[in-house]
Design a protein around this motif. Structure first.
Motif, short mmCIF file in Angstrom:
data_model
loop_
_atom_site.label_atom_id
_atom_site.label_comp_id
_atom_site.label_asym_id
_atom_site.label_seq_id
_atom_site.Cartn_x
_atom_site.Cartn_y
_atom_site.Cartn_z
N HIS A 82 13.90 14.27 0.49
CA HIS A 82 13.29 12.98 0.17
C HIS A 82 11.92 12.84 0.82
CE1 HIS A 82 17.66 12.54 -0.22
NE2 HIS A 82 17.39 11.65 -1.18
N GLY A 83 11.24 13.94 1.09
CA GLY A 83 9.96 13.88 1.78
C GLY A 83 8.90 13.16 1.00
N LEU A 84 8.59 13.64 -0.21
CA LEU A 84 7.56 13.00 -1.02
C LEU A 84 7.98 11.59 -1.44
CD1 LEU A 84 6.26 15.92 -3.27
CD2 LEU A 84 5.39 15.09 -1.09
N LEU A 85 9.27 11.40 -1.69
CA LEU A 85 9.74 10.06 -2.03
C LEU A 85 9.51 9.10 -0.87
CD1 LEU A 85 11.21 8.14 -3.92
CD2 LEU A 85 13.37 8.94 -2.95
N GLY A 86 9.80 9.55 0.36
CA GLY A 86 9.54 8.71 1.52
C GLY A 86 8.07 8.40 1.69
N MET A 87 7.19 9.41 1.48
CA MET A 87 5.76 9.16 1.56
C MET A 87 5.32 8.13 0.53
SD MET A 87 3.77 12.73 2.39
CE MET A 87 4.57 13.76 1.17
N ARG A 88 5.81 8.29 -0.68
CA ARG A 88 5.41 7.36 -1.75
C ARG A 88 5.87 5.93 -1.43
NH1 ARG A 88 7.08 10.17 -5.47
NH2 ARG A 88 5.09 11.15 -5.97
N GLU A 89 7.09 5.79 -0.89
CA GLU A 89 7.58 4.45 -0.54
C GLU A 89 6.75 3.83 0.57
OE1 GLU A 89 11.61 5.23 0.43
OE2 GLU A 89 12.32 5.07 -1.65
N ARG A 90 6.38 4.63 1.56
CA ARG A 90 5.55 4.11 2.64
C ARG A 90 4.20 3.60 2.11
NH1 ARG A 90 6.84 5.05 7.86
NH2 ARG A 90 8.50 6.54 8.34
N VAL A 91 3.56 4.43 1.30
CA VAL A 91 2.23 4.08 0.81
C VAL A 91 2.30 2.89 -0.15
CG1 VAL A 91 0.27 4.93 -0.52
CG2 VAL A 91 1.37 6.42 1.15
N THR A 92 3.28 2.88 -1.03
CA THR A 92 3.41 1.79 -1.98
C THR A 92 3.70 0.47 -1.29
OG1 THR A 92 4.24 3.36 -3.64
CG2 THR A 92 4.61 1.01 -4.06
N ALA A 93 4.49 0.52 -0.22
CA ALA A 93 4.81 -0.71 0.51
C ALA A 93 3.56 -1.35 1.11
CB ALA A 93 5.82 -0.42 1.62
N LEU A 94 2.52 -0.57 1.35
CA LEU A 94 1.27 -1.09 1.92
C LEU A 94 0.22 -1.35 0.85
CD1 LEU A 94 1.05 1.26 5.04
CD2 LEU A 94 1.75 -1.14 4.98
N ARG A 95 0.63 -1.35 -0.43
CA ARG A 95 -0.29 -1.57 -1.55
C ARG A 95 -1.29 -0.42 -1.69
NH1 ARG A 95 3.25 -4.78 -1.89
NH2 ARG A 95 3.08 -7.02 -2.30
N GLY A 96 -0.85 0.76 -1.33
CA GLY A 96 -1.70 1.93 -1.48
C GLY A 96 -1.23 2.80 -2.63
N THR A 97 -1.89 3.96 -2.80
CA THR A 97 -1.53 4.89 -3.86
C THR A 97 -1.37 6.29 -3.27
OG1 THR A 97 -3.86 5.29 -4.41
CG2 THR A 97 -2.71 3.56 -5.65
N ARG A 104 -12.31 14.61 10.35
CA ARG A 104 -12.20 13.16 10.32
C ARG A 104 -13.58 12.53 10.13
NH1 ARG A 104 -8.08 10.75 14.70
NH2 ARG A 104 -8.53 8.96 13.33
N ALA A 105 -13.62 11.56 9.26
CA ALA A 105 -14.85 10.80 9.02
C ALA A 105 -14.49 9.33 8.87
CB ALA A 105 -15.58 11.32 7.78
N ASP A 106 -13.65 8.85 9.77
CA ASP A 106 -13.24 7.45 9.70
C ASP A 106 -13.98 6.57 10.69
OD1 ASP A 106 -12.07 8.85 11.72
OD2 ASP A 106 -10.11 7.88 11.59
N GLN A 107 -14.95 7.13 11.40
CA GLN A 107 -15.83 6.37 12.29
C GLN A 107 -15.05 5.47 13.26
OE1 GLN A 107 -16.53 6.09 8.76
NE2 GLN A 107 -17.81 7.90 8.94
N GLY A 108 -13.98 5.98 13.78
CA GLY A 108 -13.20 5.23 14.76
C GLY A 108 -12.63 3.93 14.22
N THR A 109 -12.22 3.92 12.97
CA THR A 109 -11.68 2.71 12.36
C THR A 109 -10.40 2.28 13.07
OG1 THR A 109 -12.59 3.39 10.22
CG2 THR A 109 -10.88 1.69 10.21
N ASP A 110 -10.34 0.99 13.39
CA ASP A 110 -9.16 0.43 14.02
C ASP A 110 -8.19 0.00 12.91
OD1 ASP A 110 -7.33 -0.54 15.77
OD2 ASP A 110 -8.44 -2.37 16.27
N LEU A 111 -7.16 0.79 12.69
CA LEU A 111 -6.24 0.55 11.59
C LEU A 111 -5.12 -0.38 12.02
CD1 LEU A 111 -5.85 4.18 10.20
CD2 LEU A 111 -7.32 2.37 9.32
N PRO A 112 -4.56 -1.18 11.06
CA PRO A 112 -3.34 -1.93 11.36
C PRO A 112 -2.21 -0.96 11.72
CG PRO A 112 -4.36 -2.74 9.34
CD PRO A 112 -5.10 -1.49 9.73
N ALA A 113 -1.27 -1.43 12.50
CA ALA A 113 -0.20 -0.56 13.00
C ALA A 113 0.57 0.09 11.86
CB ALA A 113 0.74 -1.36 13.90
N ALA A 114 0.88 -0.68 10.81
CA ALA A 114 1.66 -0.13 9.70
C ALA A 114 0.88 0.95 8.96
CB ALA A 114 2.07 -1.25 8.74
#
Length: 417
Positions: free
Chosen positions: A371-386, A293-303
């Motif tokens: 539907h594993g990868l499909l579920g991952m893609r939907e989660r990430v896309t819903a948050l404007r990610g890739t 991990r190299a996220d420096q203790g980033t406080d992420l939004p819950a989603a």
């Protein structure tokens, strides 16, 4: 319901009868007015007179035309106007035949648009008033001639006001109906989104824990006779995984409870703070997992925190199921500018099929065809990610997700400043 409301409903249900009653009332008013002489003898302002028979005939024809005012308003106006012009030229003394033309003009104004009302109203007023002033037996400045001008203007104005009010009420009704439809569509959309989110959560929980239970149960069955201590350890892992699965299922299904039922569990959703615990469950199942991990203790939004956790959970589950017994997985969480990048790599020698049903290259009989990868893609896309997934050069599989650290509104506000 009041008497006036009931009468109005009956008239709306029988428009022809209402028009006939209106025509009879107008005829009665015109006949009664024809017996009144505004210029009485010996200087008296008012007096009685005997109506001209032709005027009575003209009044009757004008009233009969009003019976059909809803079916052909412009034709009725033309007939009533013609009768009024004839009475203005021949009537002596003058009879109030123009009343039927005023009612017909009101009907036209209440059933057409404003420019048409202006054109027809000006034409009717000009023709009736001009004829009465120019060709009538009375002087042009007589009050009867000025009354024709005033009453035709009042009829056109009243009809336009009624039409405007009807249009306003109709616009309000349509706006209310459109808002109701929009509200129902929004409710259906939110229900569909919530159903999809719950389905993703259930898939992630069940796929992860059942995979661990399956592996540990297989180990226990294999070493039960020769190494009972190791079998007991595997069964303990099975019990722990099943307990965790039941806990997460209870928390997820608790969202479906109705009002009045026992309160749903309030345990917070999992996040990257439980990453070491998640990796430990896979290590206990025999999978070698390394976490960096190299996220420096980033406080992420819950989603975002939940999506990152679920992506890692599903990726490691796929490694456990498809990468082979000697596979090794690497998990990295890195903060890069306004994003956090999650990567899961494995060097498995076995097949690790993409279990996305939309992928044409995925084998139909693949054991991970879910539907594993499909579920991952939907989660990430819903948050404007890739999300990018695919085989690695030299063997293994790679899952890489980029998620925004800050909400979209905050980022847009900062960029605007």
């Amino acid at each position: 319901m009041s008497t006036l409301t009931r009468a109005r409903c009956r008239l709306q249900a029988h428009p022809f009868a209402a028009d006939a009653a209106l025509a009879a009332a107008v005829l009665a008013c015109m006949v009664a007015g024809s017996f009144v002489d505004p210029h009485g003898p010996d200087g008296v302002d008012w007096g009685l007179r005997s109506p001209d028979p032709l005027s009575l005939v003209l009044m009757t024809l004008g009233a009969l035309a009003l019976v059909f005012r809803r079916r052909a308003p412009r034709t009725v106006l033309a007939l009533a106007g013609g009768v009024s012009v004839a009475e203005s030229v021949t009537g002596d003394p003058r009879a109030p035949v123009a009343m039927c033309a005023v009612v017909a003009l009101y009907t036209v104004a209440s059933t057409t648009d404003r420019p048409t009302t202006w054109r027809i109203g000006l034409l009717t007023t000009t023709v009736l008033t001009g004829t009465a002033m120019a060709a009538g037996p009375l002087p042009w400045y007589a009050q009867e001639n000025l009354a024709i001008f005033a009453w035709t203007g009042i009829g056109a104005t009243a009809g336009d006001a009624v039409r405007s009010r009807r249009a306003f009420v109709q616009a309000i009704r349509e706006r209310a109906e459109r808002a109701e439809r929009t509200r129902e569509e929004e409710a259906r959309r939110r229900v569909a989104e919530e159903r999809l989110r719950i389905a993703r959560d259930l898939h992630d929980v069940v796929a992860h824990h059942i995979a661990l239970v399956n592996v540990q149960a297989g180990v226990a069955a294999h070493v039960m006779d020769k190494r009972p201590d190791q079998a007991k350890e595997a069964l303990a892992h099975v019990r722990e995984a099943s307990r965790s699965a039941l806990g997460e299922l209870r928390a997820t299904v608790g969202l479906l409870r109705q009002s009045g039922e026992p309160e749903a569990p309030t345990e917070p959703a999992p996040g990257l703070d439980r990453l070491d615990e998640l990796a430990g469950t896979f290590r206990s199942a025999g999978l070698r997992v390394e976490v960096a991990r190299a996220d420096q203790g980033t406080d992420l939004p819950a989603a975002v925190d939940l999506a990152a956790y679920r992506v890692i959970q599903e990726a490691l589950t796929n490694v456990q199921k498809h990468a082979g017994t000697d596979a090794r997985a690497e998990v990295s969480v890195v903060r890069v500018g306004p994003h956090i990048e999650v990567t899961v790599l494995d060097d498995g020698s076995g097949e690790n099929p993409q279990d996305d049903p939309d992928d044409p290259d995925a084998p139909e009989d693949a054991p991970g065809g879910g539907h594993g990868l499909l579920g991952m893609r939907e989660r990430v896309t819903a948050l404007r990610g890739t999300l990018t997934t695919g085989p690695r050069y030299g063997g293994g599989f790679r899952v890489h997700a980029i998620l925004p650290v800050e909400p979209r509104t905050s980022a847009a506000r900062d960029s605007g400043r």
